[in-house]
Scaffold this motif. Structure first.
Motif, PDB file in Angstrom:
ATOM      1  N   UNK A  50       0.846  -1.194   0.000  1.00 34.00           N
ATOM      2  CA  UNK A  50       0.000   0.000   0.000  1.00 34.00           C
ATOM      3  C   UNK A  50       0.885   1.248   0.000  1.00 34.00           C
ATOM      4  N   UNK A  51       0.700   2.112  -0.996  1.00 34.11           N
ATOM      5  CA  UNK A  51       1.498   3.328  -1.104  1.00 34.11           C
ATOM      6  C   UNK A  51       2.969   3.052  -1.347  1.00 34.11           C
ATOM      7  N   UNK A  52       3.270   2.042  -2.149  1.00 33.22           N
ATOM      8  CA  UNK A  52       4.647   1.551  -2.326  1.00 33.22           C
ATOM      9  C   UNK A  52       5.644   2.629  -2.715  1.00 33.22           C
ATOM     10  N   UNK A  53       5.253   3.582  -3.533  1.00 33.02           N
ATOM     11  CA  UNK A  53       6.210   4.594  -3.999  1.00 33.02           C
ATOM     12  C   UNK A  53       6.764   5.433  -2.863  1.00 33.02           C
ATOM     13  N   UNK A  72      15.482   6.206  -3.962  1.00 27.64           N
ATOM     14  CA  UNK A  72      16.529   6.154  -4.981  1.00 27.64           C
ATOM     15  C   UNK A  72      17.405   7.382  -4.788  1.00 27.64           C
ATOM     16  N   UNK A  73      18.699   7.174  -4.653  1.00 27.72           N
ATOM     17  CA  UNK A  73      19.650   8.256  -4.396  1.00 27.72           C
ATOM     18  C   UNK A  73      19.207   9.139  -3.224  1.00 27.72           C
ATOM     19  N   UNK A  74      18.826   8.479  -2.124  1.00 27.86           N
ATOM     20  CA  UNK A  74      18.422   9.142  -0.879  1.00 27.86           C
ATOM     21  C   UNK A  74      17.185  10.022  -1.006  1.00 27.86           C
ATOM     22  N   UNK A  75      16.383   9.797  -2.046  1.00 34.74           N
ATOM     23  CA  UNK A  75      15.124  10.534  -2.218  1.00 34.74           C
ATOM     24  C   UNK A  75      13.992   9.520  -2.362  1.00 34.74           C
ATOM     25  N   UNK A  76      12.895   9.755  -1.657  1.00 34.04           N
ATOM     26  CA  UNK A  76      11.718   8.922  -1.860  1.00 34.04           C
ATOM     27  C   UNK A  76      11.225   9.114  -3.285  1.00 34.04           C
ATOM     28  N   UNK A 131      19.817  -0.709 -11.852  1.00 37.24           N
ATOM     29  CA  UNK A 131      19.683  -0.541 -13.291  1.00 37.24           C
ATOM     30  C   UNK A 131      21.043  -0.633 -13.954  1.00 37.24           C
ATOM     31  N   UNK A 132      21.051  -0.704 -15.277  1.00 42.75           N
ATOM     32  CA  UNK A 132      22.292  -0.904 -16.023  1.00 42.75           C
ATOM     33  C   UNK A 132      23.296   0.228 -15.873  1.00 42.75           C
ATOM     34  N   UNK A 133      22.868   1.387 -15.396  1.00 37.74           N
ATOM     35  CA  UNK A 133      23.791   2.501 -15.175  1.00 37.74           C
ATOM     36  C   UNK A 133      24.144   2.669 -13.697  1.00 37.74           C
ATOM     37  N   UNK A 134      23.766   1.689 -12.849  1.00 33.01           N
ATOM     38  CA  UNK A 134      24.089   1.731 -11.422  1.00 33.01           C
ATOM     39  C   UNK A 134      23.035   2.389 -10.552  1.00 33.01           C
ATOM     40  N   UNK A 135      22.026   2.979 -11.140  1.00 30.37           N
ATOM     41  CA  UNK A 135      20.945   3.618 -10.384  1.00 30.37           C
ATOM     42  C   UNK A 135      20.238   2.554  -9.553  1.00 30.37           C
ATOM     43  N   UNK A 173      17.183   1.363  -6.948  1.00 29.58           N
ATOM     44  CA  UNK A 173      15.822   1.590  -6.473  1.00 29.58           C
ATOM     45  C   UNK A 173      15.641   0.643  -5.293  1.00 29.58           C
ATOM     46  N   UNK A 174      15.347   1.201  -4.094  1.00 32.44           N
ATOM     47  CA  UNK A 174      15.392   0.383  -2.877  1.00 32.44           C
ATOM     48  C   UNK A 174      14.205   0.584  -1.955  1.00 32.44           C
ATOM     49  N   UNK A 175      13.909  -0.451  -1.225  1.00 35.11           N
ATOM     50  CA  UNK A 175      13.174  -0.343   0.032  1.00 35.11           C
ATOM     51  C   UNK A 175      14.196  -0.785   1.065  1.00 35.11           C
TER      52      UNK A 175
END
Length: 183
Positions: A78-81, A86-90, A136-140, A142-144
């Motif tokens: 619920x409200x996953x985003x 990512x990079x210390x930003x929600x 991602x392929x450029x190192x980006x 995305x985390x929980x």
């Protein structure tokens, strides 16, 4: 709140005259997703982002989704985003002004996140009971994060949201053949 029981609109089409404003366009059938593995997503390109997947007929639990060709990588929380960083930003945080967080990737009509990830490929995916990481392929990344301090706060208590002791994120991150996902 994690979701683990689903239906998808993949059965017989429902005639337009019988469709309600909030109902499915096809008969709902049970959907039992498999746990996500890197092999399922490695090398697959992100074609679209959704911050509001899933429905219960009247609204959306706001699951996070990445369309990878014809499949959706879904985070059924619920409200996953708001849980995803990512990079210390929600990715999305409606409370960031109040709790001092950096500006989120999606802020009002400004969506920097989709612009940042669409066209990139997933290099790896790891999902654990209380954390997740997509690289991602450029190192980006995305985390929980496993640390609740990085998660959104409850509106009333202003305490960070946390998983319950019996929650298991591995049951709620999966590939789905459609964005017509019902809970």
């Amino acid at each position: 709140m994690l979701y683990t029981r689903f239906e998808i609109g993949a059965g017989a089409p429902i005639p337009e005259d019988d469709q309600g404003p909030f109902g499915p366009v096809a008969e709902l059938i049970p959907f039992q997703p498999e746990r996500l593995t890197t092999q399922q997503v490695a090398g697959r390109r992100i074609d679209e982002v959704s911050f509001h997947l899933g429905t219960y007929g009247m609204g959306t639990p706001a699951f996070f989704g990445l369309r990878l060709g014809t499949d959706w990588l879904v985070v059924a929380l619920w409200g996953a985003s708001g849980w995803i960083v990512a990079e210390n930003r929600h990715v999305w945080d409606s409370h960031y002004l109040r709790n001092g967080s950096p500006r989120p990737w999606v802020d009002g009509g400004d969506d920097e996140f989709s612009a940042r990830v669409i066209g990139r490929a997933i290099a790896s995916a790891e999902v654990h009971a209380t954390s997740m990481e997509l690289i991602l392929d450029d190192g980006f990344a995305i985390r929980i994060d496993p640390d609740p301090a990085t998660r959104p706060v409850h509106t009333g208590s202003l305490k960070p949201q946390a998983f319950k002791p019996d929650d298991d994120l591995r049951k709620s991150v999966f590939l789905c053949p459609t964005d017509d996902l019902w809970v």
